[in-house]
Design an enzyme around this catalytic site. Sequence first.
Site, mmCIF file in Angstrom:
data_model
loop_
_atom_site.group_PDB
_atom_site.id
_atom_site.type_symbol
_atom_site.label_atom_id
_atom_site.label_comp_id
_atom_site.label_asym_id
_atom_site.label_seq_id
_atom_site.Cartn_x
_atom_site.Cartn_y
_atom_site.Cartn_z
ATOM 1 N N ASN A 174 -9.983 0.133 0.662
ATOM 2 C CA ASN A 174 -8.634 0.001 0.450
ATOM 3 C C ASN A 174 -8.194 -0.547 -0.914
ATOM 4 O OD1 ASN A 174 -5.888 -0.682 0.536
ATOM 5 N ND2 ASN A 174 -6.265 -1.443 2.732
ATOM 6 N N CYS A 232 0.674 -1.389 0.086
ATOM 7 C CA CYS A 232 -0.051 -0.023 -0.076
ATOM 8 C C CYS A 232 0.919 1.375 0.051
ATOM 9 C CB CYS A 232 -0.895 0.092 1.396
ATOM 10 S SG CYS A 232 -2.006 -1.556 1.209
ATOM 11 N N HIS A 234 -2.681 7.147 2.822
ATOM 12 C CA HIS A 234 -3.157 5.697 2.488
ATOM 13 C C HIS A 234 -4.676 5.618 3.206
ATOM 14 C CE1 HIS A 234 -4.020 1.662 1.316
ATOM 15 N NE2 HIS A 234 -3.521 1.056 2.554
#
Length: 325
Positions: free
Chosen positions: A279, A111, A249
């Site tokens: 996500n 990520c 993020h």
Amino acid sequence: MSATITGYGLAVPEGRLTNADLEARVDTNDAWIVERTGIRERRIAGPDETTASLGALAGAIAIKDAGLQPADIDLLIVATATPEQPIPHTGAFVGETLGLRCGSFDLGAGCAGFVYGLVAAAGMVAAGTRNVLLIGAETLSRVVDPEDRGTCVLFGDGAGAAVLAATDRRGILAWDLGCDGSAAHLLEIPAGGSRRPTTIDTIAARDHYLKMAGQEVFRRAVRAVVDSARLTLERAGMEPSDVNWFVPHQANARIIEAAANRLGIPSERTLVNIDRYGNTSSASIPLALFEAVADGRVREGDIVLASGFGAGMTWASALLEWGRQ
């Protein structure tokens, strides 16, 4: 001489997976998901959509937005945790779709991948590369266990792309990269690589799906984001009060809130769109940042702090002054 973003593009699937859809699939409910994660829906790739196809679409938009042609791109970097296939690299498929013949490589930093890519691209620009196309693309829905309510509620699909080129302005100001491999087991797909090749047993054990120790990842993520962001600001000689926009993020709304609070950055200067996308790993920071550019929130000269963390455990922060040259 520094590097700046001269064009950007986004691509998300039309398909949506709502919390109501998940209620019918696993033992969960909308209130629990929203309270624990902040997510209300995710975009899910259709049968004909892949990491490479989403990445290529975002890349084509970014090239056009930069006022360039595919022949003007001198390097392609694809940040992804969900590659098209083990061999060859995803960049080969993206480049072929876009009509590129330049060098390309994939970057696997989970990520934190897009921020790692920004730093790598900036280094290549400093070394003399004219135009670098950076893409963060994911189809996480393909690696999430649909029966695991701890992970299936979290992840979605999408892609974001940026063209980076040299600038006499300030561009990318500072960055920080890191990885603590002792925590690699906290977020992983255990099987399918050289360490544990695919067998009947690994398939039966569902070890080709993503596994996550959620509470420990949460704890480490907040600390990693805060420490990395502070170090990046220090390297640029700036304070949190100098930041116009914090772009974390998009992993979990509670992680975002906790990190922003510790940094002293108010919610009105923090970009959040996890409620609509979930996500999306390496695509999450460009999705949040470029949506805000498109709707006019991020303006010329704004100071932007991007911070990501993920599997590895990796972390990365980059500070940039937004501007198109």
